[in-house]
Write a protein that holds these residues in place. Structure first.
Motif, PDB file in Angstrom:
ATOM      1  N   LYS A 167      15.585 -11.812  90.771  1.00 13.45           N
ATOM      2  CA  LYS A 167      14.898 -11.159  91.882  1.00 13.45           C
ATOM      3  C   LYS A 167      13.528 -11.790  92.085  1.00 13.45           C
ATOM      4  O   LYS A 167      12.987 -12.428  91.195  1.00 13.45           O
ATOM      5  CB  LYS A 167      14.719  -9.668  91.582  1.00 13.45           C
ATOM      6  CG  LYS A 167      15.997  -8.879  91.673  1.00 13.45           C
ATOM      7  CD  LYS A 167      15.716  -7.442  91.283  1.00 13.45           C
ATOM      8  CE  LYS A 167      16.990  -6.644  91.196  1.00 13.45           C
ATOM      9  NZ  LYS A 167      16.753  -5.322  90.599  1.00 13.45           N
ATOM     10  N   GLU A 168      12.987 -11.565  93.279  1.00 12.58           N
ATOM     11  CA  GLU A 168      11.634 -12.017  93.561  1.00 12.58           C
ATOM     12  C   GLU A 168      10.762 -10.809  93.853  1.00 12.58           C
ATOM     13  O   GLU A 168      11.216  -9.852  94.480  1.00 12.58           O
ATOM     14  CB  GLU A 168      11.624 -12.956  94.765  1.00 12.58           C
ATOM     15  CG  GLU A 168      12.259 -14.293  94.474  1.00 12.58           C
ATOM     16  CD  GLU A 168      12.207 -15.205  95.681  1.00 12.58           C
ATOM     17  OE1 GLU A 168      11.854 -14.715  96.758  1.00 12.58           O
ATOM     18  OE2 GLU A 168      12.512 -16.387  95.525  1.00 12.58           O
ATOM     19  N   ILE A 169       9.521 -10.879  93.407  1.00 13.64           N
ATOM     20  CA  ILE A 169       8.596  -9.795  93.737  1.00 13.64           C
ATOM     21  C   ILE A 169       8.251  -9.925  95.206  1.00 13.64           C
ATOM     22  O   ILE A 169       7.809 -10.984  95.641  1.00 13.64           O
ATOM     23  CB  ILE A 169       7.317  -9.906  92.899  1.00 13.64           C
ATOM     24  CG1 ILE A 169       7.666  -9.929  91.425  1.00 13.64           C
ATOM     25  CG2 ILE A 169       6.383  -8.758  93.195  1.00 13.64           C
ATOM     26  CD1 ILE A 169       6.505 -10.264  90.551  1.00 13.64           C
ATOM     27  N   PRO A 170       8.438  -8.863  96.010  1.00 15.77           N
ATOM     28  CA  PRO A 170       8.104  -8.989  97.438  1.00 15.77           C
ATOM     29  C   PRO A 170       6.618  -9.211  97.647  1.00 15.77           C
ATOM     30  O   PRO A 170       5.794  -8.856  96.812  1.00 15.77           O
ATOM     31  CB  PRO A 170       8.564  -7.660  98.024  1.00 15.77           C
ATOM     32  CG  PRO A 170       8.755  -6.761  96.879  1.00 15.77           C
ATOM     33  CD  PRO A 170       9.099  -7.597  95.715  1.00 15.77           C
ATOM     34  N   ASN A 171       6.316  -9.812  98.777  1.00 15.75           N
ATOM     35  CA  ASN A 171       4.957 -10.289  99.032  1.00 15.75           C
ATOM     36  C   ASN A 171       3.983  -9.122  99.119  1.00 15.75           C
ATOM     37  O   ASN A 171       4.229  -8.137  99.799  1.00 15.75           O
ATOM     38  CB  ASN A 171       4.947 -11.089 100.334  1.00 15.75           C
ATOM     39  CG  ASN A 171       3.637 -11.773 100.529  1.00 15.75           C
ATOM     40  OD1 ASN A 171       2.943 -12.061  99.555  1.00 15.75           O
ATOM     41  ND2 ASN A 171       3.281 -12.021 101.753  1.00 15.75           N
TER      42      ASN A 171
END
Lengths: 343, 520
Positions: free
Chosen positions: B249-253
């Protein structure tokens, strides 16, 4: 600091390795066509350096740093390898002028050019001097003899009139820079088309064998570049795969099969295009998928031009057309940053 | 074999001999003067607790804390000599405060509150203890860990412990793991009790084989713990990349890792939390690794915060002449140190010493040839060559569209680049420009709102005037200037109104007479 990072070359070293990789091809061309190739390459290097110094003075840039990156030498070597051996000195000046000044420096120097400079020079020469560009040395001369050197110097510098050149060669002996066009012309008139008939004449044995060996030597140089990780495997692999796949289909399912697909791979300028010209980093896309798309487009165009158009060897035009599509490919394949994707 | 987690991009480096880096050198003698630097931004909100010529005990807080900042404690017992403004060497605009303490070499501590069984306390009181003892994230960004823990309650399901060194030649975390692993276990349990975590992942790079086997033996009986092995690459250390490589997953901006459900702590902060809760010590010590490139070795030291670097290098008998350059930070993310009196602070990780060569080869900056090495190496999928073109040509719109603000300045692209362009310099400049543009846009918004408010006010005034006009018309009074003036200025006294009415009647009579004369 002992930091060891892979691929830590400078621009100068990259260009130098490309020159080293093209040495076996230079020797094989020398063996088949004589010393005239070496003299042509030397003339290209000298004229391109002169043009570059002049235009750098006009643009008021640092001359020493810009010449030291070896990029003009690489373009002149590739141009000298791709032209036939009947060009005289004033045509070489025109080719060097268009490749260095027009296609490279008028667009803004190294790294800013849209089209491949070597191929621009080749295309200009092909359009303006079609007769000289489509003929090659008739008599296969022996290498390593001083007489050959004298004759080749005479050919380049002191060729007085066009008539000498025309009278000495018979119309039937007359062929293109590659033997591909000969095949194409004869296929229109329902000749008995097979390689054995073509190779019956003495002259054509040399041609076919010569282009096989030249292509193999380019392939060796390409493997050297792949081993040093200077070029990526994606462009040559996708180019060769698409070209080979289409020619296999043509060989199996067409009404009158012309030649085998392996003949297409080892004739004309396929290998020099795959490993040296299409992999020019300036005019190709930077992303991995974009490289594969670019290579397959160039392969498709080479197949179409060779089989259905008037030009025998469509490497130059297909590479130039592929370069036109590169900014479009890059615009659609933009990668997103970190965390901007919708979850 | 276990699965090895990997992330896209990154660069491999040569491993160094790690047998000698296991041990921490505990004893470094105390200097006579300690310098402590406090950021001015945090000091606006909180006040100083001490005066000049005041006696201070070891571990006594020097400043008050706030919601965003943490109190700072004195490293020794002694006198406070001076409190003054001091601008750091990097930014001249940013004013810091410098506190100098003269130690009396007696080491008188304040009374420490020791807690044997932390489960008797509620999590909020434990967080208060952590806050008062001044613990911040020791990975590099000094975010107060008490605030992180408050946000994480009832939100988080896994705890990630970051034992990955971001730079290849720092071994501070490795030596800490090797020596104090039992204490780190207790620290993990404290954090898991505070924020009620289901899983604890320990992230280690693959080349530390001894440590992995040692930890696996200790972990076998405990269900909470689990080991994750990362591939040896630079940069693995930052929290964004660890979450991406472990979970995908990516941390949202603009959000934090807590919003997805992961809590990340560096291993030295876990150690500091344990020392704070159970032993009651404030954060005074710090482990720093010193890399000497001549012997290709790095040693680890336990140093008090506030010792000047000049004293530390003199004790080790390292020449700090003009022939040597001294950097702060690792091999990639280094900053040149200009002031040797600068002391060791909480966000410092390592010191690097390099010999100054006069006969350096001149690096010629060629022009960019679009080779794409930097694109393949970038760990967060940016396009450094395009960003370089945009920032060079002042094309701010396109630079913002290709997400320049996400760049973490890891400097891989600079090392790989074949034409020796110093790309990060351009990116830093471009980021400053983007911040300026952001401030300008905000100012424009505020002025526009003010303008709209003013227009509304004027409109309402006009409406009032017309309403009054209609009202007076309804009374069938003569239209004249007096009534308008009456409606607008209600404060005029009655006498003045009468005067005005008389004057107006006079004027009107004169007008009438003039008209008559004209007609006649």
């Amino acid at each position: 600091m002992n930091l060891s990072i892979y691929n830590n070359y400078t621009v100068k070293e990259i260009m130098f390795f490309v020159i080293i990789a093209s040495i076996p091809a230079i020797f094989t061309e020398c063996y088949f066509f004589g010393f005239i190739i070496l003299i042509q390459i030397l003339l290209f290097i000298i004229f391109s350096l002169i043009f570059e110094i002049i235009i750098l003075k006009i643009r008021q840039k640092n001359i020493k740093n810009n010449i030291l990156d070896n990029s003009s030498i690489v373009t002149s070597v590739l141009l000298g390898l791709s032209i036939p051996c009947t060009l005289t000195w004033w045509m070489i000046i025109i080719g060097a002028f268009f490749s260095i000044v027009v296609s490279k420096h008028l667009y803004g120097g190294l790294g800013q050019n849209i089209f491949n400079p070597a191929m621009i020079g080749y295309a200009v020469l092909l359009i303006s001097f079609p007769l000289y560009m489509s003929s090659w040395n008739k008599e296969n001369t022996n290498l390593f003899s001083l007489n050959d050197l004298k004759t080749s110097i005479n050919k380049i510098f002191f060729k007085t009139s066009k008539s000498d050149f025309l009278i000495s060669s018979d119309p039937e002996d007359f062929t293109e820079a590659t033997p591909l066009n000969d095949l194409k012309n004869k296929s229109y008139y329902n000749y008995d088309i097979s390689l054995k008939n073509l190779t019956s004449q003495n002259k054509k044995i040399t041609v076919f064998s010569a282009y096989n060996y030249i292509n193999i030597s380019f392939l060796l140089g390409g493997f050297f570049l792949l081993y040093k990780k200077i070029i990526c495997w994606r462009i040559p692999f996708s180019f060769l795969f698409s070209f080979f796949f289409l020619s296999v289909i043509n060989f199996l399912f067409s009404i009158n099969p012309i030649v085998s697909p392996f003949f297409h791979l080892f004739s004309g300028g396929t290998m020099i295009c795959a490993f040296f010209i299409a992999t020019d980093p300036v005019t190709t896309s930077y992303s991995n998928i974009g490289k594969i798309i670019f290579g397959s487009i160039v392969g498709l165009l080479v197949y179409i031009i060779r089989n259905y158009s008037d030009y025998p060897d469509g490497v130059a035009f297909s590479v130039l057309f592929g370069n036109m599509l590169v900014p479009l490919i890059d615009n659609f394949l933009k990668t997103s940053g970190y965390g901007h994707r919708d979850i | 074999m276990k699965k090895k987690y990997n992330f896209s991009g990154g660069v491999k480096c040569l491993p160094i001999n790690q047998d000698t880096n296991k041990y921490i050198i505990n004893y470094v003698p105390y200097p006579t003067k300690f310098f402590i630097y406090v950021k001015y931004n945090t000091l606006k909100k909180n006040m100083l607790r001490v005066k000049i010529n005041q006696k201070v005990l070891c571990g006594e807080p020097l400043t008050f804390g706030d919601s965003s900042s943490v109190p700072i404690h004195s490293p020794t017992s002694g006198l406070i000599e001076n409190v003054e403004f001091y601008s750091k060497h990097v930014d001249l605009n940013q004013e810091n405060i410098k506190i100098t303490i003269i130690s009396d070499h007696l080491e008188q501590w304040i009374r420490l509150k020791k807690i044997n069984n932390y489960k008797l306390y509620s999590p909020k009181s434990l967080i208060k203890i952590i806050y008062q003892l001044g613990i911040v994230g020791l990975g590099g960004a000094q975010f107060s860990s008490a605030k992180k823990l408050i946000l994480s309650i009832n939100k988080v399901h896994t705890l990630i412990i970051n034992a990955v060194e971001s730079d290849p030649y720092i071994t501070a975390d490795y030596s800490l793991m090797h020596n104090y692993f039992n204490e780190i276990f207790i620290g993990c349990e404290i954090i898991s009790w505070i924020s009620k975590v289901e899983k604890i992942l320990i992230v280690i790079q693959e080349d530390k084989i001894e440590l992995i086997s040692k930890i696996q033996l200790l972990i076998e009986n405990k269900k909470l713990f689990k080991i994750c092995i990362l591939k040896k690459k630079y940069p693995g250390g930052s929290s964004k990349i660890i979450i991406k490589s472990l979970t995908g997953k990516e941390i949202p901006n603009g959000k934090h890792a807590i919003d997805i459900g992961y809590l990340i702590f560096n291993i030295s902060t876990v150690y500091a939390i344990k020392r704070a809760v159970i032993n009651g010590e404030p954060l005074i010590h710090r482990i720093i690794s010193l890399y000497d490139y001549q012997n290709n070795l790095s040693k680890n030291f336990l140093i008090r915060i506030g010792t000047p670097i000049n004293f530390f290098l003199n004790y080790l008998k390292i020449d700090n002449n003009l022939n040597y350059k001294i950097y702060l930070g690792g091999m990639f993310m280094k900053d040149l140190l200009t002031n040797l009196n600068y002391s060791i602070s909480k966000d410092m990780n390592s010191i690097l010493i390099k010999k100054y060569k006069k006969k350096n080869k001149k690096l010629i900056n060629y022009s960019c040839i679009n080779c794409g090495y930097c694109v393949q190496v970038c760990p967060i999928n940016l396009l450094p060559q395009k960003l370089y073109l945009y920032s060079k040509n002042n094309n701010h719109k396109d630079a913002k569209k290709s997400y320049i603000m996400d760049c973490i300045e890891c400097r891989i692209c600079e090392k790989v680049c074949p034409s020796n362009i110093n790309l990060v310099k351009y990116f830093k400049n471009e980021k400053k420009q983007q911040n300026k543009i952001k401030i300008e846009i905000n100012q424009k918004k505020i002025f526009f709102d003010l303008f709209q408010l003013r227009e509304k006010r004027i409109l309402s005034q006009k409406e009032n005037i017309y309403k009054n006009k209609n009202y007076f018309n309804h009374l069938s009074l003569i239209e004249s200037n007096i009534l308008e003036k009456l409606s607008t200025k209600k404060l005029i006294s009655n006498k003045e109104i009468e005067k005005n009415i008389r004057k107006e009647i006079l004027r009107s009579s004169i007008k009438r007479v003039k008209l008559k004369n004209k007609i006649l």
